[in-house]
Design a protein around this motif. Structure first.
Motif, short mmCIF file in Angstrom:
data_model
loop_
_atom_site.label_atom_id
_atom_site.label_comp_id
_atom_site.label_asym_id
_atom_site.label_seq_id
_atom_site.Cartn_x
_atom_site.Cartn_y
_atom_site.Cartn_z
N GLU A 281 6.51 -8.89 -5.15
CA GLU A 281 5.15 -8.77 -4.60
C GLU A 281 5.16 -8.22 -3.19
OE1 GLU A 281 2.62 -12.15 -4.86
OE2 GLU A 281 2.53 -12.08 -7.06
N LYS A 282 6.09 -8.73 -2.39
CA LYS A 282 6.15 -8.25 -1.02
C LYS A 282 6.57 -6.78 -0.98
CE LYS A 282 7.49 -9.30 3.63
NZ LYS A 282 8.12 -10.21 4.58
N ALA A 283 7.57 -6.44 -1.77
CA ALA A 283 8.03 -5.04 -1.79
C ALA A 283 6.91 -4.13 -2.30
CB ALA A 283 9.26 -4.91 -2.65
N LEU A 284 6.15 -4.60 -3.27
CA LEU A 284 5.07 -3.78 -3.81
C LEU A 284 3.93 -3.63 -2.80
CD1 LEU A 284 5.03 -5.06 -7.50
CD2 LEU A 284 5.64 -2.75 -6.73
N ALA B 188 -2.41 -1.60 8.27
CA ALA B 188 -1.53 -2.15 7.23
C ALA B 188 -0.06 -1.90 7.56
CB ALA B 188 -1.89 -1.55 5.87
N LEU B 189 0.24 -0.69 8.08
CA LEU B 189 1.63 -0.41 8.46
C LEU B 189 2.09 -1.37 9.56
CD1 LEU B 189 1.53 3.51 8.48
CD2 LEU B 189 2.89 2.10 6.93
N GLN B 190 1.19 -1.61 10.50
CA GLN B 190 1.53 -2.56 11.58
C GLN B 190 1.73 -3.96 11.01
OE1 GLN B 190 -1.40 -2.30 14.69
NE2 GLN B 190 -0.60 -0.37 15.48
N ALA B 191 0.92 -4.30 10.00
CA ALA B 191 1.04 -5.64 9.39
C ALA B 191 2.42 -5.83 8.78
CB ALA B 191 -0.05 -5.85 8.35
N ILE B 192 3.02 -4.74 8.25
CA ILE B 192 4.40 -4.86 7.70
C ILE B 192 5.36 -5.17 8.84
CG2 ILE B 192 6.26 -3.76 6.40
CD1 ILE B 192 4.24 -1.73 5.33
N THR C 47 13.75 -1.10 0.50
CA THR C 47 12.93 -2.25 0.91
C THR C 47 13.27 -3.49 0.08
OG1 THR C 47 11.13 -0.84 1.67
CG2 THR C 47 10.56 -3.10 1.07
N LEU C 48 13.38 -3.31 -1.24
CA LEU C 48 13.70 -4.44 -2.12
C LEU C 48 15.08 -5.02 -1.78
CD1 LEU C 48 12.67 -3.78 -5.82
CD2 LEU C 48 12.39 -5.89 -4.53
N ILE C 49 16.03 -4.12 -1.62
CA ILE C 49 17.40 -4.60 -1.33
C ILE C 49 17.44 -5.33 0.01
CG2 ILE C 49 19.76 -3.85 -0.83
CD1 ILE C 49 19.08 -1.48 -2.84
N ASN C 50 16.73 -4.76 0.98
CA ASN C 50 16.73 -5.39 2.31
C ASN C 50 16.02 -6.75 2.28
OD1 ASN C 50 17.32 -5.43 5.10
ND2 ASN C 50 15.20 -4.84 5.54
N LEU C 51 14.98 -6.86 1.46
CA LEU C 51 14.23 -8.12 1.38
C LEU C 51 15.01 -9.20 0.62
CD1 LEU C 51 10.57 -6.99 0.53
CD2 LEU C 51 11.36 -8.04 2.66
N ALA C 52 15.68 -8.80 -0.48
CA ALA C 52 16.21 -9.81 -1.39
C ALA C 52 17.72 -9.80 -1.55
CB ALA C 52 15.56 -9.64 -2.77
N GLY C 53 18.35 -8.71 -1.18
CA GLY C 53 19.79 -8.62 -1.44
C GLY C 53 20.61 -9.56 -0.56
N ASN C 54 21.81 -9.89 -1.02
CA ASN C 54 22.71 -10.67 -0.17
C ASN C 54 23.46 -9.71 0.75
OD1 ASN C 54 24.96 -9.61 -1.60
ND2 ASN C 54 24.72 -11.21 -3.18
N ASP C 55 24.22 -10.27 1.67
CA ASP C 55 24.83 -9.42 2.70
C ASP C 55 25.76 -8.37 2.08
OD1 ASP C 55 25.19 -8.89 5.58
OD2 ASP C 55 27.29 -9.38 5.10
N ALA C 56 26.52 -8.77 1.08
CA ALA C 56 27.46 -7.84 0.46
C ALA C 56 26.69 -6.68 -0.18
CB ALA C 56 28.30 -8.56 -0.59
N GLN C 57 25.61 -7.01 -0.87
CA GLN C 57 24.80 -5.96 -1.51
C GLN C 57 24.22 -5.01 -0.47
OE1 GLN C 57 22.26 -8.70 -3.58
NE2 GLN C 57 23.27 -8.32 -5.57
N ASP D 177 -1.24 -11.93 6.30
CA ASP D 177 -2.20 -11.31 5.38
C ASP D 177 -1.71 -9.95 4.87
OD1 ASP D 177 -2.48 -9.81 7.62
OD2 ASP D 177 -4.67 -9.93 7.73
N LEU D 178 -0.40 -9.78 4.83
CA LEU D 178 0.15 -8.50 4.37
C LEU D 178 -0.34 -8.14 2.97
CD1 LEU D 178 2.11 -6.10 4.76
CD2 LEU D 178 3.89 -7.50 3.74
N ALA D 179 -0.32 -9.11 2.05
CA ALA D 179 -0.71 -8.83 0.67
C ALA D 179 -2.17 -8.37 0.62
CB ALA D 179 -0.52 -10.07 -0.19
N LEU D 180 -3.01 -9.06 1.36
CA LEU D 180 -4.43 -8.70 1.39
C LEU D 180 -4.65 -7.31 1.99
CD1 LEU D 180 -7.36 -11.01 1.95
CD2 LEU D 180 -7.31 -8.95 3.32
N MET D 181 -3.96 -7.05 3.08
CA MET D 181 -4.09 -5.74 3.72
C MET D 181 -3.59 -4.62 2.79
SD MET D 181 -5.66 -5.71 6.54
CE MET D 181 -5.23 -4.09 7.16
N ALA D 182 -2.52 -4.92 2.04
CA ALA D 182 -1.98 -3.91 1.14
C ALA D 182 -2.96 -3.61 0.02
CB ALA D 182 -0.65 -4.39 0.57
#
Lengths: 390, 379
Positions: free
Chosen positions: B235-238, B301-305, B98-108, B311-316
């Motif tokens: 925060e988003k990954a968490l 909450a799963l649907q919110a992802i 999840t973290l890599i998909n959210l923040a990584g660059n294409d090569a990563q 409001d993902l953070a709040l739902m989490a």
């Protein structure tokens, strides 16, 4: 544009044109609600205007069939109407036992004559209904009711009394559980009668509650003659209708637990203030957070059960928790409101205290977990019927 | 999106339930514990799960995943919770990928995500430093070193640390502990020079480790996401991780609860089934009610992802807080209602309570999440 989108647009336009400005803010208390009846009271002429306009569209009872005064809307359209009304903060134009309780039961169990006679008058607000269920000796154990209906050939002769009849002092008609047979099990021999509260022999005495208000009455029947055709459903089998209606009532009361107005925590911030971004009273903050969390989780559960029903899965076991959980939430909400508002919440009279609105609401809420099946009865139902513990 | 599973999702849930009950039940966890298994999980089983697509279920198709979304991942985690299945699903799929998909660059992403989806690469997040989860208090020092940094410090509660092929290290590149800005994420090899890892056997018999970094050299190319901007993505990954853990807790609680209800229907005392006692009935009914609320929150909450809701953070925060509260009550009541047998190691229910507490604490416990929920609500 889909049909539903078109319906939404037309509804929005109609509401904007027809809902009076004064009907677009939340009700301050129960006295702002409109119940209709033969001798209706309107605090403001706009209340009548709004009720009449909505009734003409059939939107006081949006999902009822049009031939009985309803709007004939399907579930999706009704949801859209509800959403558009909340968007403008339109008040519910008309409410009461006729709309929420008797109407649905008539559709399910009433004869054609009974539907045609009663439903349009409920929809237009012409007749105010009350419910004759509980008796002094039959509270949580409702089926042990003893109000007697003797078969006198062309009519029943009613003797007995009811208690906790909501609004009986204002109601025009009553739907009433009576005993037509005493010989079998207690669930057998109960019948469901409809009759006019002006029938000779009916007397009503309001009950003063701890809130200082009298939303309920004692109702006495002395040799009251009720025509046979006023029997709804099968004779001696009224318990089926009673159970059906109790489910409706529980859903209605459980709706109390849903947050409709502004978020509870906003009132707390106004009253108590923030310190470093957190509510200054840290102990109270925890209690409020728990309540807000449970309100959110409860509303998601109502939504989930609604969606499951809509998808054809039937009313799931989760619906058994609504009455229990919703009323307990509302009681907690009222307790916390007292804590948040402090001195302001204790006022009983005077304009500064809205004539004790807050304290009276708090006191009234104590009845939520008693009326319509106590919390303990609800927990019995869940453990026995859902979990199979016997 | 209606709060109800569609047919495909229901099928996935049923299939996962069947597979896990057969291949990875509580007995498997017990065996791993008793033999002090070196990996702490079964690599063969993990390969089977990866072949079914589970390891890549939420990874986009162009990076080798199924792109089935987090509702799907959550359903599998829920069933894993029921069986207390041990696998790198939480560390490597729910958090790492999840973290890599959210923040990584294409090569990563190209380099890492397909390998994770194949079950060939385990990536874990090294975040927590003290006794409690406080991401903004990240203090592990990153000292400028030529074009890159040199990392030194200690991390705890690193999931599957001793088997992780790679770790994502949260480090302080500027500011001080407590600042939300100034945290950066670096990808390092599990066996990079200067990194040592101590496997810690935890109460739930799973793998969490203590990781010590002593002048571990990283370059700018090892950075995942923006320099100093790690907190936002973290925060988003968490949020996602906590929703996934909530799904696992839900399954765990449902199994624990259902087992207890069955026991109440069998156990006799004072010539009566103990399930006929009202004091137990009402507590059981209350648990049922709370679990229904838990189900609704987890699905919403799963649907919110998947909907990328605002409001993902709040739902989490709300969902994890609610599931922590429920899990604590249900697992405690499970032991109490079983009486003496519930206290024995031979009986499975103790494992449920142990796993519950570990999952509750992972990435923020009840009080952390309730406080966060209140803050996000403006009080």
């Amino acid at each position: 544009m889909s049909n539903l989108d078109q319906f939404r647009t037309e509804t929005r336009v109609w509401l904007e044109e027809n809902c009076p400005e004064s009907m677009r803010k939340p009700m301050a208390d129960e006295s702002d609600s409109v119940g209709g009846g033969r001798n209706p009271t309107f605090k403001h002429p706009d209340q009548k205007l709004w009720m009449d306009r909505m009734a003409a569209k059939g939107w006081t009872v949006p999902t009822w069939p049009t031939q009985y005064g309803g709007g004939g809307l399907d579930r999706d359209e009704a949801k859209i109407l509800g959403e558009e009304m909340s968007r403008l903060q339109c008040r519910t134009p008309l409410q009461g036992m006729g709309i929420s309780m008797l109407g649905p039961a008539l559709l399910e169990y009433g004869s054609e004559e009974q539907k045609s006679q009663h439903m349009p008058k409920i929809a237009s607000g012409a007749i105010w209904w009350c419910q004759g269920y509980s008796e002094p000796g039959a509270g949580s154990d409702l089926a042990s009711l003893q109000t007697k209906a003797e078969d006198m050939g062309d009519h029943f002769l009613i003797n007995g009394s009811k208690i906790w009849t909501s609004g009986a002092d204002k109601a025009d008609w009553i739907f009433c559980l009576v005993r037509t047979d005493n010989t079998g099990s207690k669930h057998h021999g109960i019948s469901f009668l409809l009759f006019d509260m002006t029938t000779p022999g009916v007397t009503v005495k309001p009950i003063l509650l701890i809130s200082g208000r009298s939303p309920f009455c004692e109702t006495f029947f002395d040799d009251v003659k009720v025509p046979k055709e006023n029997l709804m459903g099968e004779r001696d089998k009224g318990w089926t209708i009673a159970k059906y209606l109790l489910t409706h009532e529980r859903e209605m009361i459980s709706g109390l637990g849903r947050g409709s107005k502004k978020k509870f925590c906003e009132s707390a911030v106004d009253a108590i203030g923030l310190e470093n971004g957190r509510l200054a009273d840290t102990v109270l903050r925890t209690d409020i957070a728990k309540l807000e969390l449970n309100i959110l989780a409860f509303s998601k559960t109502m939504e989930r059960v609604g969606d499951e029903t809509k998808s054809g899965k039937g009313l799931g076991a989760a619906s058994a928790i609504f009455k229990y959980y919703g009323t307990e939430l509302n009681k907690t909400r009222c307790e916390l409101m007292m804590d948040i508002e402090g001195e302001q919440a204790l006022g009983w009279e005077g304009d500064n205290y809205k004539d004790g609105l807050m304290s009276r609401t708090w006191l009234r809420s104590k009845g939520n977990s008693i009326e319509g099946g106590t919390t303990e009865v609800q927990l019995n139902i869940i453990s026995k019927r859902v979990l199979g513990l016997k | 999106m209606p709060l109800v599973l569609n047919e495909e999702q229901s099928m996935l849930k049923d299939a996962a339930a069947g597979f896990l009950a057969e291949k990875a039940p509580v007995a498997a966890l017990r065996a791993l514990r008793d033999e002090r298994n070196a990996d702490g999980f079964s690599r063969d089983l993990w390969q089977e799960m990866a072949e079914m697509g589970w390891a890549g279920i939420a990874i986009p198709e162009n990076y080798g995943g199924l792109d089935y979304g987090y509702v799907g991942l959550g359903l599998i985690l829920e069933e894993m919770g029921r069986q207390l299945t041990v696998s790198p699903m939480q560390s490597s799929v729910l958090v790492g990928a999840t973290l890599i998909n959210l923040a990584g660059n294409d090569a990563q992403k190209q380099a890492l995500l397909p390998a994770i989806a194949e079950g060939k690469l385990l990536v874990s997040l090294a975040l927590q430093e003290g006794r409690h989860h406080r991401p903004a208090h990240t203090a592990l020092t990153a000292t400028a070193n030529g074009d890159g940094f040199s990392l030194s410090g200690e991390k705890v509660m690193v999931l599957d640390a001793h088997v992780a092929d790679k770790m994502i290290i949260a480090a302080r590149t500027s500011g001080e502990a407590g600042d939300t800005a100034g945290v950066s994420l670096f990808l390092v090899d599990g066996d990079v020079q200067g990194l040592s890892c101590e496997r810690v056997i935890m109460v739930d018999s799973r793998n969490a480790g203590k990781v010590t970094l002593n002048n571990v050299v990283v370059s700018k190319g090892d950075l995942i996401g923006e320099l100093d901007g790690g907190m936002a993505v973290l925060e988003k990954a968490l949020s996602i991780a906590n929703i996934g853990l909530s799904a696992e807790l839900l399954g765990l609680c449902l199994q624990s609860f259902e087992t207890t209800i069955e026991y109440l229907k069998q156990r006799k005392q004072f010539e009566a089934l103990i399930g006929s006692f009202q004091s137990l009935q009402h507590r059981a009914a209350d648990m049922f009610a709370e679990l229904e609320l838990g189900k609704s929150m987890v699905l919403a909450a799963l649907q919110a992802i998947d909907n990328d809701d605002d409001d993902l953070a709040l739902m989490a925060a709300a969902t994890k807080a609610k599931l922590c509260e429920i899990a604590e009550n249900v697992t405690n009541e499970t032991i109490q209602m079983h009486g003496g047998i519930g206290m024995t190691d031979e009986y499975d229910m103790g494992f449920y309570m142990k796993r519950a507490r570990a999952a509750q604490q992972t990435f923020g416990d009840y009080s952390y999440q309730l406080d966060r929920f209140a803050c996000l609500n403006g009080f």
